[in-house]
Design a protein around this motif. Structure first.
Motif, PDB file in Angstrom:
ATOM      1  N   VAL A  37       2.884 -10.141  12.926  1.00 57.87           N
ATOM      2  CA  VAL A  37       3.950  -9.732  11.989  1.00 57.87           C
ATOM      3  C   VAL A  37       4.056  -8.205  11.944  1.00 57.87           C
ATOM      4  O   VAL A  37       5.150  -7.639  11.982  1.00 57.87           O
ATOM      5  CB  VAL A  37       3.691 -10.324  10.584  1.00 57.87           C
ATOM      6  N   SER A  38       2.903  -7.533  11.885  1.00 55.57           N
ATOM      7  CA  SER A  38       2.960  -6.068  11.773  1.00 55.57           C
ATOM      8  C   SER A  38       3.540  -5.448  13.054  1.00 55.57           C
ATOM      9  O   SER A  38       4.341  -4.511  12.996  1.00 55.57           O
ATOM     10  CB  SER A  38       1.577  -5.481  11.479  1.00 55.57           C
ATOM     11  N   THR A  39       3.171  -5.997  14.189  1.00 53.22           N
ATOM     12  CA  THR A  39       3.673  -5.444  15.457  1.00 53.22           C
ATOM     13  C   THR A  39       5.167  -5.697  15.598  1.00 53.22           C
ATOM     14  O   THR A  39       5.937  -4.810  15.967  1.00 53.22           O
ATOM     15  CB  THR A  39       2.902  -6.069  16.651  1.00 53.22           C
ATOM     16  N   ASN A  57       3.761   2.433  16.415  1.00 54.46           N
ATOM     17  CA  ASN A  57       2.297   2.344  16.431  1.00 54.46           C
ATOM     18  C   ASN A  57       1.704   2.675  15.059  1.00 54.46           C
ATOM     19  O   ASN A  57       0.826   1.968  14.543  1.00 54.46           O
ATOM     20  CB  ASN A  57       1.760   3.279  17.514  1.00 54.46           C
ATOM     21  N   LEU A  58       2.217   3.743  14.445  1.00 52.22           N
ATOM     22  CA  LEU A  58       1.726   4.154  13.130  1.00 52.22           C
ATOM     23  C   LEU A  58       2.058   3.108  12.058  1.00 52.22           C
ATOM     24  O   LEU A  58       1.214   2.750  11.236  1.00 52.22           O
ATOM     25  CB  LEU A  58       2.376   5.486  12.723  1.00 52.22           C
ATOM     26  N   PHE A  59       3.297   2.638  12.090  1.00 52.68           N
ATOM     27  CA  PHE A  59       3.741   1.684  11.078  1.00 52.68           C
ATOM     28  C   PHE A  59       2.934   0.391  11.182  1.00 52.68           C
ATOM     29  O   PHE A  59       2.481  -0.167  10.182  1.00 52.68           O
ATOM     30  CB  PHE A  59       5.240   1.402  11.247  1.00 52.68           C
ATOM     31  N   SER A  60       2.752  -0.065  12.410  1.00 53.36           N
ATOM     32  CA  SER A  60       1.990  -1.296  12.617  1.00 53.36           C
ATOM     33  C   SER A  60       0.561  -1.131  12.104  1.00 53.36           C
ATOM     34  O   SER A  60      -0.017  -2.036  11.493  1.00 53.36           O
ATOM     35  CB  SER A  60       1.978  -1.648  14.103  1.00 53.36           C
ATOM     36  N   LEU A 166       5.905   4.732   2.881  1.00 46.28           N
ATOM     37  CA  LEU A 166       5.233   5.396   3.998  1.00 46.28           C
ATOM     38  C   LEU A 166       6.136   6.483   4.586  1.00 46.28           C
ATOM     39  O   LEU A 166       7.138   6.165   5.227  1.00 46.28           O
ATOM     40  CB  LEU A 166       4.909   4.373   5.094  1.00 46.28           C
ATOM     41  N   PRO A 167       5.788   7.743   4.403  1.00 42.91           N
ATOM     42  CA  PRO A 167       6.609   8.821   4.983  1.00 42.91           C
ATOM     43  C   PRO A 167       6.140   9.158   6.404  1.00 42.91           C
ATOM     44  O   PRO A 167       5.707  10.267   6.680  1.00 42.91           O
ATOM     45  CB  PRO A 167       6.360   9.980   4.008  1.00 42.91           C
TER      46      PRO A 167
ATOM     47  N   TRP B  97      -2.562   7.870  14.564  1.00 42.67           N
ATOM     48  CA  TRP B  97      -3.522   7.680  13.476  1.00 42.67           C
ATOM     49  C   TRP B  97      -4.948   8.038  13.879  1.00 42.67           C
ATOM     50  O   TRP B  97      -5.795   8.248  13.011  1.00 42.67           O
ATOM     51  CB  TRP B  97      -3.477   6.227  12.978  1.00 42.67           C
ATOM     52  N   THR B  98      -5.233   8.107  15.180  1.00 45.54           N
ATOM     53  CA  THR B  98      -6.645   8.201  15.578  1.00 45.54           C
ATOM     54  C   THR B  98      -7.298   9.511  15.143  1.00 45.54           C
ATOM     55  O   THR B  98      -8.431   9.506  14.663  1.00 45.54           O
ATOM     56  CB  THR B  98      -6.845   8.014  17.091  1.00 45.54           C
TER      57      THR B  98
END
Lengths: 173, 392
Positions: A37-39, A57-60, A166-167, B97-98
Motif C-alpha cells: 500500500v505504501s509503495t 521513496n521518501l513518502f513510502s 509531510l512537507p 531518508w538514509t
C-alpha cells in the motif's frame, strides 16, 4: 501552482488525491500489505512532484511506518482508510483504523508528546535503548526525520484517525 | 500471497578485504527474527575487524524502524564494548531518508561517522558541470540533434513509448525528444543538482509537460526494473570510470524487448582542414588527458563490445559527424573554444602540464576554430551511436 484556497476556519484546503479502503481483517492478514500500500500510493501521488522518484521513496518510507502502526491494532473489526491530499509542498495522510478505547488514549498521548521540544532527545534515547521501537517512537521518528506534524481526529465508531502532514518537498535536494 | 512474497528482498554481504558490511534492497521485516542471518553476519564482521568497519547502505532502498533499531543496537553496543573500533556508515544522497536516519547514530556514539557517497561519484565530471558550461552544452545538443532526430527512430524511438534519459544533464535532449516524438512519459535522471534545477526551470518557463526530472546515481538507480521501452544515455559512459556498471543498470530498467541507446565520442578522430596536423595532435592529447582522469573519450567504437558484454542483442551501430557545415559555423567554433577553456585550462593545470605543452595544446583548438570559420575550411566532431535490445 494554482491559487491557494482556504476554508472558513483559515486552514488551507488540502485537495484529495487518492484513497484506499480495506477491511482491517484483510489488511492484517499479511504484513506485506503495509509495503504494497505504501509503495503503490507513494508512486501514485509523486508523479507531479519536482523529483518523483525521490519523493516516492521518501513518502513510502514514512507512510509504511504509519501502516505498520495500524497493522498492530488490537481491534479485529472495521475498516482501514488511507487518504492522501495535498496543499502545495505538503502531503497529508489521513489514516483511519479501528482501535480499542485504551488504544485511542495511548495515541492521543503519543501525538501530544511528539510536539514536545524534547522529541528529538527522546527519539535518540530510544535508538540507543534496548527495547524495539514502540508505536510512540515510530510517530516520534516521523516528526524528527521527516519534519512531520501529527494530530488525532475524531472518527466514527471504534476507530481513530491519525492526520500526518509531510512537507517532503522541503527535504528534497 | 504470491511466490514473490516469500523471496527476501534485501541482501547483506561482508567484504573482508575492505572491511565492509553492506545491506541493500527493501528491509521491512515484521519480526526481527527475519533478519537473523544478516544480524549474525554483522556481529561476525564486528568480531573480525580492526580499526574501521564500513557499513555500506548506499543501495538500501527502504528499511523500517524495527530493522533500523536492530542494526543500530549492534553498532552502538559494539562502540561501547570496543572503543578502539570506528564505524563509517556510507549513505547515498539519492535515497533521501538514509543520511538523516543513520546520521542520528553519530549523535549517539562519536565513534560512528556518516558519509554521503555521491560527492565523489564521477571523478572528473566536476570539470564539465560548472555553470558557465551550460550554454555550450545547449549548443552541443543543438548540433547533435540535427543528426539524432533522424537516427533515433532506427533505434526504437517512436511516439507513445515510455522512455528514460539517464545522465540527462541540463535536460535539453529530453525536451527535444518530447517535442519531436511525443513519448507518453520521459523520466530524466542526473546526479547534478545544478543541472536538474536548470532543467526544471526550463520546463516551468516553457510549460513543458511529460518529463519527470529525478536526482540519481546512474550506476545505482531507484527506478524499478523493466519499465522503459527505450533508455538513452548520451555522452556519459565515456566520462565514467566504470561504464559497465551503468550499462548493467540501463539493462535492468529497460523492458525485455526494449532498447538501450548510447552515444559516445572518439576524440582523437576530431578533424579539420586546413591545419590538420596541429588539430590531430591536440585531440590525441585530449584523449590522453581524459585518460589521466579515468575517463575514456575514445569509447565510441567500443560501444558494440560494451553492449554485447552487457547481454544485449540485435546491436546496431552507426556514426555521424557534426561539422561546421551543419548550421552556423560560429556555433561549432564556440563549442571548440569552450572545450579549449576547460581542457587546456583547469584540466591541464590539474594534471600539472607545463606552459609549453599548454600553448601547443591550445593551438590545436585554435586551429580547429580556424578551420571551422575558414570560407573553404571543414571541421568535424565524430559521434558513435549504438543501441542494443534487451532479450525477451
Amino acid at each position: 501552482m494554482g491559487p491557494v484556497h482556504h476554508d472558513l476556519a483559515g486552514e488551507p484546503t488540502f485537495e484529495p488525491m487518492i484513497q484506499i479502503d480495506m477491511e482491517i481483517r484483510t489488511f492484517v492478514s499479511a504484513w506485506r500489505h503495509c509495503d504494497y500500500v505504501s509503495t503503490y500510493m507513494a508512486r501514485m501521488i509523486s508523479q507531479n512532484r519536482s523529483d518523483s522518484v525521490r519523493h516516492s521513496n521518501l513518502f513510502s518510507s514514512a507512510f509504511n511506518e504509519l501502516l505498520e502502526v495500524a497493522f498492530r491494532t488490537r481491534h479485529a473489526d472495521g475498516a482501514l482508510a488511507c487518504r492522501v491530499s495535498r496543499h502545495g509542498a505538503t502531503d497529508r495522510i489521513e489514516l483511519t483504523f479501528p482501535c480499542l478505547p485504551e488504544e485511542r488514549q495511548f495515541y492521543e498521548e503519543a501525538v501530544s508528546q511528539v510536539a514536545g521540544f524534547e522529541a528529538r532527545e527522546r527519539y535518540l534515547n530510544s535508538v540507543s535503548g534496548d527495547l524495539a521501537p514502540s508505536r510512540e517512537i515510530v510517530l516520534l521518528e516521523l516528526a524528527v526525520d521527516y519534519n512531520a506534524t501529527l494530530r488525532v481526529e475524531e472518527a466514527d465508531g471504534d476507530a481513530i484517525k491519525l492526520v500526518v502532514d509531510l512537507p517532503l518537498e522541503g527535504l528534497q535536494h | 500471497m504470491s511466490p514473490n512474497d516469500l523471496l527476501p528482498r534485501f541482501k547483506a554481504q561482508y567484504d573482508a578485504n575492505n572491511q565492509e558490511f553492506s545491506i541493500s534492497g527493501v528491509v521491512r521485516p515484521q519480526a526481527i527474527d527475519e533478519l537473523g542471518p544478516s544480524i549474525a553476519l554483522l556481529r561476525d564482521a564486528i568480531g573480525r575487524v580492526r580499526g574501521v568497519l564500513y557499513v555500506n547502505v548506499r543501495r538500501l532502498t527502504q528499511m523500517n524502524n524495527a530493522a533500523f533499531h536492530a542494526f543500530s543496537r549492534i553498532i552502538i553496543d559494539a562502540c561501547r564494548a570496543r572503543p578502539d573500533l570506528k564505524f563509517v556508515v556510507i549513505t547515498s544522497s539519492v535515497v533521501g531518508w538514509t543520511s538523516r536516519k543513520f546520521g542520528r547514530l553519530s549523535g549517539i556514539e562519536p565513534n560512528v561517522t556518516v558519509e554521503e557517497y555521491d560527492s565523489q561519484f564521477y571523478p572528473g565530471q566536476g570539470f564539465l558541470e560548472e555553470g558557465g558550461f551550460v550554454p555550450i552544452l545547449r549548443t552541443q545538443t543543438k548540433m547533435t540533434w540535427r543528426h539524432e532526430r533522424a537516427i533515433l527512430p532506427r533505434h526504437g524511438m517512436r511516439p507513445g513509448i515510455v522512455m528514460a534519459d539517464i545522465c540527462c544533464g541540463i535536460g535539453d535532449f529530453a525536451v527535444l525528444v518530447q517535442k519531436e516524438f511525443q513519448p507518453s512519459r520521459i523520466v530524466a535522471l542526473d546526479h547534478s543538482i545544478s543541472s536538474l534545477n536548470y532543467a526544471r526551470r526550463v520546463m516551468r518557463e516553457f510549460d513543458i509537460r511529460g518529463i519527470e526530472y529525478t536526482y540519481g546515481d546512474a550506476s545505482e538507480m531507484l527506478l524499478d526494473e523493466a519499465q522503459f521501452d527505450l533508455v538513452t544515455c548520451r555522452h556519459s559512459l565515456q566520462i565514467f570510470n566504470r561504464p559497465e556498471l551503468i550499462l548493467k543498470e540501463l539493462y535492468r530498467i529497460c523492458k525485455p524487448g526494449g532498447r538501450v541507446y548510447i552515444t559516445n565520442e572518439k576524440n582523437s578522430h576530431c578533424l579539420g582542414e586546413p591545419r590538420a596536423e596541429s588539430i590531430r595532435w591536440t585531440y590525441n592529447e585530449v584523449a590522453k588527458l581524459f585518460g589521466h582522469f579515468e575517463m575514456d573519450v575514445e569509447l565510441g567504437p567500443k560501444s558494440r563490445r560494451y553492449l554485447m558484454e552487457a547481454g544485449f542483442e540485435d546491436i546496431r551501430v552507426e556514426t555521424f559527424m557534426v561539422t561546421n557545415l551543419d548550421g552556423d559555423p560560429q556555433d561549432f567554433a564556440d563549442v571548440i573554444a569552450a572545450w579549449a577553456d576547460v581542457y587546456a585550462g583547469e584540466m591541464a593545470t590539474r594534471r600539472g602540464d607545463g606552459p609549453e605543452f599548454v600553448a601547443r595544446f591550445r593551438q590545436g583548438f585554435q586551429d580547429h576554430i580556424f578551420a571551422a570559420l575558414h570560407p573553404k575550411g571543414y571541421a568535424g566532431w565524430p559521434i558513435w551511436v549504438a543501441s542494443g535490445r534487451r532479450p525477451q
